[in-house]
Structures are given as C-alpha cells and as structure tokens.
Design a protein around this motif. Structure first.
Motif, short mmCIF file in Angstrom:
data_model
loop_
_atom_site.label_atom_id
_atom_site.label_comp_id
_atom_site.label_asym_id
_atom_site.label_seq_id
_atom_site.Cartn_x
_atom_site.Cartn_y
_atom_site.Cartn_z
N THR A 85 0.89 -1.25 0.19
CA THR A 85 0.02 0.07 -0.01
C THR A 85 0.90 1.24 0.04
OG1 THR A 85 -0.21 -0.28 2.31
CG2 THR A 85 -2.09 -1.00 0.96
N ASN A 86 0.36 2.27 -0.57
CA ASN A 86 1.14 3.58 -0.80
C ASN A 86 -0.13 4.59 -0.33
OD1 ASN A 86 3.57 2.97 -1.43
ND2 ASN A 86 2.88 2.61 -3.21
N VAL A 87 0.25 5.64 0.42
CA VAL A 87 -0.70 6.59 0.71
C VAL A 87 -0.74 7.84 -0.28
CG1 VAL A 87 -0.42 6.53 3.36
CG2 VAL A 87 1.07 8.06 2.06
N LEU A 88 -1.80 8.30 -0.43
CA LEU A 88 -2.16 9.39 -1.30
C LEU A 88 -2.26 10.82 -0.38
CD1 LEU A 88 -4.84 7.89 -3.74
CD2 LEU A 88 -2.34 8.21 -4.03
N THR A 89 -1.73 11.91 -0.72
CA THR A 89 -1.61 12.94 0.27
C THR A 89 -1.98 14.40 -0.56
OG1 THR A 89 0.67 13.26 -0.12
CG2 THR A 89 0.02 11.98 1.83
N LEU A 120 4.37 23.43 6.56
CA LEU A 120 3.99 22.45 5.64
C LEU A 120 2.92 21.84 6.10
CD1 LEU A 120 4.23 20.48 2.93
CD2 LEU A 120 5.73 19.02 4.66
N THR A 121 1.51 21.71 5.62
CA THR A 121 0.48 20.92 6.04
C THR A 121 0.21 19.90 5.00
OG1 THR A 121 -0.46 22.91 6.93
CG2 THR A 121 -1.99 21.12 6.54
N THR A 122 0.27 18.63 5.66
CA THR A 122 0.06 17.46 4.99
C THR A 122 -1.20 16.58 5.38
OG1 THR A 122 2.49 17.28 4.63
CG2 THR A 122 1.08 15.11 4.09
N THR A 123 -2.22 16.17 4.44
CA THR A 123 -3.40 15.56 4.66
C THR A 123 -3.32 14.45 3.95
OG1 THR A 123 -4.44 17.55 5.16
CG2 THR A 123 -5.66 15.54 4.94
N VAL A 124 -3.31 13.02 4.69
CA VAL A 124 -3.30 11.69 4.14
C VAL A 124 -4.77 11.56 3.76
CG1 VAL A 124 -3.29 9.41 4.26
CG2 VAL A 124 -1.40 10.90 5.35
N THR A 125 -5.16 11.55 2.38
CA THR A 125 -6.42 11.26 1.82
C THR A 125 -7.04 10.14 1.39
OG1 THR A 125 -5.60 11.87 -0.59
CG2 THR A 125 -6.29 13.87 0.91
N GLY A 126 -6.05 9.14 1.17
CA GLY A 126 -6.23 8.08 0.98
C GLY A 126 -5.19 6.85 0.66
N TYR A 127 -5.16 5.83 0.11
CA TYR A 127 -4.08 5.00 -0.24
C TYR A 127 -4.60 4.08 -1.35
CZ TYR A 127 -6.85 1.07 2.18
OH TYR A 127 -7.77 0.38 2.74
N GLU A 128 -3.61 3.49 -2.11
CA GLU A 128 -4.08 2.54 -2.93
C GLU A 128 -2.99 1.25 -2.80
OE1 GLU A 128 -2.50 4.48 -6.81
OE2 GLU A 128 -0.48 4.16 -6.29
N ARG A 129 -3.92 0.37 -3.33
CA ARG A 129 -3.10 -1.04 -3.30
C ARG A 129 -2.37 -1.26 -4.60
NH1 ARG A 129 -8.28 -4.57 -0.58
NH2 ARG A 129 -7.78 -3.59 1.55
N THR A 130 -1.00 -2.06 -4.51
CA THR A 130 -0.46 -2.13 -5.67
C THR A 130 -0.03 -3.47 -5.64
OG1 THR A 130 0.25 0.20 -5.58
CG2 THR A 130 1.54 -1.50 -6.76
N THR A 172 3.52 -7.33 -10.17
CA THR A 172 3.60 -6.35 -11.43
C THR A 172 3.81 -4.75 -11.32
OG1 THR A 172 1.12 -6.37 -11.55
CG2 THR A 172 2.09 -8.44 -12.37
N GLY A 173 3.46 -4.52 -10.17
CA GLY A 173 3.40 -3.11 -9.92
C GLY A 173 2.09 -2.45 -10.34
N GLU A 174 1.02 -3.30 -10.61
CA GLU A 174 -0.14 -2.52 -11.26
C GLU A 174 -1.04 -2.10 -9.84
OE1 GLU A 174 -4.26 -4.39 -13.30
OE2 GLU A 174 -2.48 -5.62 -12.97
N THR A 175 -1.43 -1.01 -10.24
CA THR A 175 -2.56 -0.34 -9.06
C THR A 175 -3.74 -1.28 -9.22
OG1 THR A 175 -1.63 1.86 -9.47
CG2 THR A 175 -3.77 1.63 -8.36
#
Length: 775
Positions: A566-570, A600-610, A614-617
């Motif tokens: 998993t990788n976060v989206l920010t 710097l204001t960072t908000t974690v908005t979601g994540y993706e599974r990879t 294969t590295g495919e999302t």
C-alpha cells in the motif's frame, strides 16, 4: 581475479552485465618513527603493532601539541591508534582520563577488548584501566565501573545524555575533573536528527567539564566525507581553526578490482530491471564456491537473513554442504554474544560467506575478506567505500561488485562511474540551532548545572530568547545569586529521560498485534504507514492495519497473507513564513533560488493497493485523517512566465515540474549525506507566495536539520547532476530510474519526463537540447 571475473560469463544465468570495470592500484605503507615510552612500545609490539603509519604519527603529534584532531581516512587504515596512544600516555603519566564515544554498542565492545589487551600488556602499575558504560550493564555492573574509576571510559551518546551528565556532580565528578581526551568515533554517523542531538549533548559535556576546570581535546574519527573539519566543528562546538586534519591514508593495501554490475531490463517492461537481490545472491554463491571469503551488504535485516538462507540452499543444491554450513547473516538484532561469535568466526575464516546490513560497515574488527558484494548502491559514495573497504587481504587483489538496483542513484552510478570514483565526497550536516532541539537540551543543561549569560558562547546567540521563552513556559526559573542572574530547571523529574536522541519531539503510536506492542512509530510516520488498510511488514511477517486510534495512540494489526503493498495519497500545502536567503546559481539569471522558513500541512487523503509482482494499481481507497503541520526549512525556485509558455507547448507542464521535483530530491544524496526519505517536495503551477509556478524541496524534520540548507548551498551542482541523470536514462516516458518516486503522495501522476528535461536544460541556458529528448 581475472579467471574469476571471466568465469561469470560461463554461467548460463548471467547476461554479461558489467557496466564498468576498474582496478584501484595497490599502495605501499608509509611509516615514520615516533618516540614512545618503552613499556608502550613493547605493549604495541606484543599486540602485533610495529612501525606506525604516517597518518597515525601525525595525529598523535597533533594531540601531544594540544590540538583537536580529525582523522578522516578509509576503513581499516588504523585510525584507532591516533587516539589510543595519547590516551595511554596521559593515563600512564598522570592519570589523565579519556572518554570514548561511539554510536553503536558493537563498536564499544570491540574497542574495549582491544584497549584492555593493550592495558594488560603494559603490566601492573601502568595506571591504564578500561571499562565500558552502556545500557546493557546491570545496576551492579554500572556501580562497579564507577567504583573502579577507569582511566578510559567507553560509552554511547545516549548514555552520556541519560546517565553521565545528569549525575555529573554526584557520581562522576572524579571523571570530569581529570578528563583530557574525548574521542568521537565514526563522527560522520552523527548527522541529521541524531547528529543534531549529539552536537548539543557535546555542548553540555563542555559545560560540565568547564565547571570542574577540565580542559580536554577532541579526536574525531571519520570516513572520507567532503567537510571533515567543518562537520567535526559543528558536532563538537569547537572552532574549525582548532582542528588539525589528517586525511591522507598511509596504510598498505593490495589492488582492488571493481565491477559495476547492472542487471538487464525485463523484456517488455520499460525501466524495470531484474532484481539486484537475485543477482547479488548468484554472485555471492559463485564467489563462495570459488573459495573467496565474501561479504554482502544489503539494506534490511530480514533480507540479510532470507538471502543467507537461500544462498546456503543453493550451495547444498550444488553438492557443497560443507560451504553451506559456513554461511551466516549478521545484523543489529542479534544478541551481543552472537555478534561477537560471528565476528570472531569471520576473522578466523571459519565463516566463508556473510550477508550483513550496514552493521558491519563501521569499524568492528572482522579482519579482511577476499570480496565484497554491494546489494544495491548504498546511497552515498561514503557508504559505498566504507563497505567496499572490508575487502582486501594483505597485498592480494580483492574484488568489489556493486550490483545496481533500478532507482535513480543506482542507475546514475552505472551511467556515470566517474562520479563514483572521482567525484567529490558528500557533506555531513547537523543543525544544533534547531530551536525545538535546543529548547529540550537547554532544559537538560539547566538541570545539570545552572544556565548563565556565559552559556551563550556554548549554545549560540539565540540563547537569551530561548531562555526567556522557557522561563515564560515555566520550564526554567530565574534566580539571583552572588554571581548574578542564573536560570535553573523548574520542572519535575528528569528532562533527559523525557526525550530521545533519535527523534524530534513527536507523539508516538504503538503498533499492537494480538495485544502485544511489536513496534512504535512517530505520529507522522504512523499516519503514512499504519493507517487503516495499510500493509505493514515486521520481522519477516505481514500485517494489515485494522484500526488507528489517535486518541489512545494505538494501531491494531492483524496477520495477513496479502500479496500487495500500500502507498498513501496526500495533499500538501506550503506557506512561506520567511525568506532567509537568495542566490542566482543558474545561467538563467531570472531563476533565483531561495532558502526559507516554511509551514507544511500534509493531509493523508487515501491509499492505493499495488500488486507486489507487477506493480499494477489494484484499487484506491479514501481516508479521513487529521492534517499534520510541520514547520521546517525549504529551498524553492519559480519558473519564469516565458519559459512556462514554451514548456506548455512541449507537453504536460504540471507533469514536467512534478518530474523535475522528484529527480532533484532523488539526487540530493550526491551532495549531502542523507536518505531521500529525509526530504520531500511540492510542485505547483501557481503558489500564492510567489505568484508563479514553483518547485519546493523541504527538510522532513521539524525546524530542519541542515539537509536542505546543504542542498541550497550546492544547488547548481545538484541540479546539474539531476539533469545528467534524467537525460541518461534510456526510457521514453519516465521510470523508477529517473523521475518516478516510491514516496510520491500523488501516485506519480502526472509526470512528463520530456518537459522535465527541457526545464533542467533551460536552467543552464541550453534550450536546444530541450527539444531532442533523452540521450
């Protein structure tokens, strides 16, 4: 080594992947006589030490002359004698004491054994006694050390902070009164957050020694870095002019054959290469089978354990069970006894092959080996040559194989070998002026012995403001004494035990699996790595985070068989608080680079599974987590309007500045000793502070620890290296070897490599190359 190198071509699983081959010539020793007391000369001879190398003599003479010293020579060059001889001389002559500080307990155990052997050889009545004082000792053992009052005390910065300085007047006055030499071993390890903390601990040490009228000298030992005197000065708080630099290695070594090994690209997978881990394992197995004692450096503890086992299995499959049983893994999680046992077996040749983390990079004595394999570029030239320095048995030729991974630095080294062998060493940086760290250490200093106006010379010109603020907060109390106004600690308990030298004050989240805490993470890291749905790897096991309770600071994990990661989206926002400096380093004079204080204001908005293969999302998921604000330092520059108009005609402008931002961050370790995860970035087509398209690169720690400041100081060279790296990558649209980033909070979308190249070309006044694309 010719037949061994040629033998790689005979193996069916290799595709002759040597990108560069070089031989570093042998060197004869240069020695020089030095006058030593007879007992010391005899004791050194008893320990196998005859004539001293020129650099050892220079260091000893400088210490005798009352100078601070920086010894900056390669691994296995005998730096330790530069401080051992003065320590022994002063103890024998008048009982002068030495404090030896090292970042790892393994180094301390190794040095204690060497120094104790030398002390024993000196005989009864020499007045030289050696002891370590670490957190692994029991209370009774610690008391015994204090009762014995050794002349050489070995410890870590942590124990100096937690145990010695807080009790300086009550338990350690006998030591501080006669302290004459402070050895800071592996001083290059003190950088970033940890180094900034240690620099303030050593300033507190200077205050304590001054209270007891002790006048000591520093001997700092360092790997080859770009700024040894400047860095030693910053860490110790001593002026650069007080240091003598000893940097020319006069020790003997045989020739070293270097192979830069680049795994081939997967068929049909642009930019994706065959695993460096698999290649390193194959090379290691072949070298051990050819009777070369071989050490592999890899990055993770679990990787060392896993690949050591797999290598042994391969040797058994080849009918070499005797060799398979002499393969080992070495990493910091082993017990001290097991590590010492392995070190002895490696030194004796009983172990023929080792997989290790960088735990064996430092000065632990394991003798010398025939070959070293680097499983991926270690990240910096300094670390590369530190690890490679483990190879070299007497005058015989040794072998170093650097097996490249697929990311930017690895592929840059493969394409630009001269940058590795002939480039300037990276700089080490610390920031003792970081206000958050400084406030914590001022509280500790006031608890140890009161603060006064004279301490401005120790802690810097901001001291009055910091003391005033801490007094208003009730941390310090103002007192009027016969000597004038002083400040004392006014809190409860021990401020030393309320802080860690490894972090900058951040709340911690406990990671719990089946009710047990398996790890802790800083809150900012937990939001990124331990959010609900995150896949978390620990000690060879895979977990999924099922809950993150921010009120209780607990993340709940469950075992998982997930074959994805998993990788976060920010979302990020940067507000420029104050512009601190400006320079014009590029050929385009209308692109100034600024250094600034930012929020710097960072908000974690979601994540993706990879998909892990294969590295495919596979999927994307939303999260609702609180924003985090970081006050830190950044460098930034804007894109002139005319250049932006041109770039927009060439492709995706937002993708181009995003790709350039990624590439600059990835190359920062070529300038300063750091990991690219220590810094972050933001690119935006319109920023309210600048009113223009802007690229930011920021220090990832509160207040900044000097990383981006070093990048700002060397921004032209950094950007030139970035340009060269991106242009030399053979991919068409951008890949992990040039502009993609595994830390990207936008899932590497958008990216435009061609526009990034055009932008970087334009900064250097070369618009013609911008249209041609990658070469």
């Amino acid at each position: 080594m010719d037949d061994i190198v040629a033998g790689f071509a005979d193996r069916p699983y290799y595709d002759w992947q040597i990108a560069h081959e070089r031989v570093v010539d042998a060197q004869d020793a240069t020695t020089r006589p030095i006058s030593l007391e007879d007992r010391l000369s005899d004791a050194l001879a008893d320990n196998g030490i005859g004539d001293l190398y020129e650099h050892q003599v220079r260091a000893i003479e400088a210490v005798r002359d009352g100078r601070n010293v920086v010894l900056s020579t390669p691994t296995a060059s005998g730096k330790s004698l530069g401080y051992t001889v003065p320590a022994v001389e002063r103890a024998m002559d008048h009982g002068g004491r030495t404090l030896y500080i090292a970042p790892q307990n393994a180094l301390i155990a190794d040095q204690e054994e060497s120094l104790s052997d030398l002390a024993a050889s000196l005989g009864f009545g020499s007045r030289v006694s050696v002891a370590q004082y670490t957190g692994r000792l029991s209370d009774d053992e610690k008391r015994s050390v204090r009762d014995r009052r050794p002349t050489v005390l070995l410890t870590t910065p942590d124990m100096l902070h937690y145990a010695l300085l807080p009790h300086g007047h009550r338990l350690w006055d006998w030591f501080f009164r006669s302290l004459e030499t402070v050895v800071v071993d592996e001083v290059h390890e003190y950088r970033g957050v940890f180094g900034s903390h240690v620099s303030l601990v050593l300033r507190r040490l200077a205050r304590m020694a001054e209270r007891f009228d002790a006048d000591f000298q520093y001997v700092a030992c360092s790997a080859t870095i770009g700024n040894p005197v400047e860095h030693a000065s910053a860490v110790t708080g001593q002026p650069p002019s007080s240091f003598t630099l000893v940097a020319e290695d006069a020790s003997a070594h045989g020739p070293t054959r270097w192979l830069l090994w680049n795994p081939p690209l997967h068929a049909g997978g642009e930019g994706r290469r065959r695993s460096n881990h698999v290649e390193a394992r194959r090379i290691f197995t072949d070298l051990v089978q050819r009777d070369l004692q071989t050490l592999v450096f890899t990055r993770a503890r679990q990787a060392a354990e896993r690949y050591a086992q797999q290598s042994a299995d391969r040797l058994r499959d080849r009918g070499k069970s005797d060799l398979a049983n002499r393969i080992a893994a070495y990493q910091a999680a082993l017990t001290p006894d097991r590590r010492r046992e392995l070190e002895a077996d490696i030194d004796a040749g009983a172990v023929r092959g080792v997989w290790s983390t960088n735990a064996l990079e430092l000065g632990v004595d394991i003798g010398t080996l025939d070959a070293v394999v680097l499983d991926g570029y270690p990240g910096t030239r300094m670390n590369t040559f530190q690890q490679a320095g483990r190879a070299g048995r007497g005058a015989d030729e040794s072998l170093v194989v650097l097996v490249a991974g697929e990311d930017q630095l690895d592929q840059y080294v493969m394409a630009h070998p001269d940058a590795l062998f002939d480039g300037d060493p990276e700089r080490a940086v610390v920031n003792p002026a970081n206000e958050q760290l400084l406030d914590e250490h001022l509280a500790c200093a006031a608890r140890e012995t009161w603060l006064g106006p004279d301490d401005e010379g120790v802690f810097g010109e901001t001291l009055p403001d910091r003391v005033s603020g801490l007094t208003e907060e009730g941390v310090l109390a103002r007192r009027t004494t016969d000597e004038g106004v002083r400040w004392v600690y006014d809190g409860d308990g021990s401020p030393q035990h309320e802080m860690s030298l490894r972090t900058i004050g951040d709340r911690e989240v406990q990671l719990q699996a089946r009710g047990d805490t398996i790890a802790t993470l800083a809150l900012s890291d937990a939001l990124r790595d331990a959010h609900p749905g995150a896949i978390y790897h620990h000690q060879g096991r895979t977990y999924e985070v099922t809950d993150l309770d921010l009120d209780r600071h607990v993340a709940t994990l469950s075992p998982s068989w997930a074959d994805y990661y998993t990788n976060v989206l920010t979302d990020k926002e940067i507000r420029v608080e104050t512009d601190l400096a400006e320079r014009h380093p590029f050929d385009r004079d209308d692109v100034p680079v600024r250094f600034a204080d930012i929020s710097l204001t960072t908000t974690v908005t979601g994540y993706e599974r990879t998909d892990g293969t294969t590295g495919e999302t596979l999927s994307r998921h939303t999260l609702s987590l609180p924003p985090q604000t970081l006050r830190t330092k950044a460098l930034y520059f804007t894109i002139p309007a005319d250049l932006e108009r041109t770039l927009r005609t060439m492709g995706d402008f937002e993708g181009g500045i995003h790709a350039a931002e990624h590439a600059i961050i990835s190359m920062l370790p070529t300038t300063v000793l750091c990991d690219r995860r220590d810094v972050g970035g933001l690119s935006t087509p319109m920023h309210p502070h600048t009113g223009a398209s802007t690229i930011f690169v920021y220090d990832g720690y509160p207040g900044g620890v000097g990383l981006v400041r070093a990048g700002y100081d060397g921004i032209r060279d950094l950007t030139a290296a970035t340009r060269s790296m991106v242009r030399s990558c053979p991919c068409a649209d951008g890949c992990p070897a040039c502009v993609q980033s595994p830390q990207c909070g936008n899932a590497n979308d958008p990216l435009d490599k061609g526009v990034a190249i055009a932008l970087l070309d334009a900064l250097f006044g070369d618009d013609s190359m911008a249209i041609e694309g990658p070469t």
